[in-house]
Write an enzyme that holds these catalytic residues in place. Sequence first.
Site, mmCIF file in Angstrom:
data_model
loop_
_atom_site.group_PDB
_atom_site.id
_atom_site.type_symbol
_atom_site.label_atom_id
_atom_site.label_comp_id
_atom_site.label_asym_id
_atom_site.label_seq_id
_atom_site.Cartn_x
_atom_site.Cartn_y
_atom_site.Cartn_z
ATOM 1 N N ALA A 175 -0.050 -1.258 -7.015
ATOM 2 C CA ALA A 175 1.241 -1.099 -6.360
ATOM 3 C C ALA A 175 1.501 0.275 -5.784
ATOM 4 O O ALA A 175 2.617 0.622 -5.506
ATOM 5 C CB ALA A 175 2.334 -1.427 -7.368
ATOM 6 N N ALA A 177 1.373 1.641 -3.022
ATOM 7 C CA ALA A 177 2.093 1.786 -1.768
ATOM 8 C C ALA A 177 3.469 1.138 -1.809
ATOM 9 O O ALA A 177 4.211 1.241 -0.861
ATOM 10 C CB ALA A 177 1.285 1.169 -0.639
ATOM 11 N N CYS A 178 3.804 0.477 -2.921
ATOM 12 C CA CYS A 178 5.063 -0.232 -3.009
ATOM 13 C C CYS A 178 5.147 -1.295 -1.942
ATOM 14 O O CYS A 178 6.183 -1.531 -1.344
ATOM 15 C CB CYS A 178 6.254 0.676 -2.841
ATOM 16 S SG CYS A 178 6.504 1.629 -4.280
ATOM 17 N N THR A 179 4.043 -1.875 -1.624
ATOM 18 C CA THR A 179 4.015 -2.900 -0.596
ATOM 19 C C THR A 179 3.213 -4.045 -1.183
ATOM 20 O O THR A 179 2.562 -3.880 -2.203
ATOM 21 C CB THR A 179 3.275 -2.403 0.653
ATOM 22 O OG1 THR A 179 1.897 -2.317 0.313
ATOM 23 C CG2 THR A 179 3.786 -1.080 1.120
#
Length: 334
Positions: A175, A177-179
């Site tokens: 996670a 990149a929080c994408t």
Amino acid sequence: MDGDERYSRQQLIPGWDQLKLDNSSVVLVGVGAIGSYVATVLVSSGIGKLSIIDFDTIEVSNLNRQLLFKDEDVGKSKSETAVQRLKEINPIIEIDFYHKKMEDVSVTVYEQANVIVACLDTFIGRRWINSMAIRVKKPLVMGGMFAFLGNAQVIIPYETACFECQPLVPDEELAQACTPFGKERKKERKEIDAEPPLPAVATLSSIIGGIMAQEALKLILELGDKLENYLFYDGLHNATTILELRKSKECPTCGEMYKLEQIEFVALPTETVKELRMRLMLTYGLEKPDLMVRGKLLEVEALLEDALNSKKSVVFVLDKNLAQPIKIVLQLSE
Ligand SMILES: [Zn+2]
């Protein structure tokens, strides 16, 4: 007054309560692409007070999507410049800013908000703001984007799944990149702070920012159904997927055990503080926790039987990934 005409169209919406909005405040963390859009919507709609937190400065590469900023703003503070622009849009709103890291902003700022909106691009940042929202028991609206893909999440502390409860982020590496595409950007944790630039376009930040601002308004006005509680958006295929995440009883941030402060740990008296720390790091995914008993930090090389003078102690675990310490009850076995 000016407001009557300014807000007249939205007041035609059934259930819209402009006075309620006027008496509400939002803390916005991150005023980049999505944050610029959220701020513009909230200020145009007549939110009572907006507090903007961002320590960043404006770069040329921001201007394709961070719609509050102009060419002449390059090098200036994002939070301060955003306030100037927002006041031009709606001068009657109270807006303040904190040109500093969210971790350095007083907890009272977060406590005073009706809703916290976080537009952050790192996993660590999201994790921190999640634990702060749980701590001050305020609804949190989060979102992120990657090229034509985006996500938005609404967290109601102790009611819905929080960021730590969700199975979508099984570990940091997935996670970063929080994408939805963390996997493609798999790296060592140490490199998280030096993220390469993410692909980003203004269409996505407007859509995700619009959804997030809408969720914040709905929470304040108690209108409609709140997002339950994670939304994926794929702009290339015009697909929206909503996932209902489960709240976890074992969640270290909002779980029942944590709430009751009864996380029990058993250790051998001959174990060192360092060994216990390693176990806590693995259990809770912490960075480099400090252990504290009765206000004193434990020496890492010490044996637990020497560091603690009783068989049962309450140990506070502090870590930069946590807005508040985890409390554990440590039992030394015979
Ligand atoms: Zn949780």
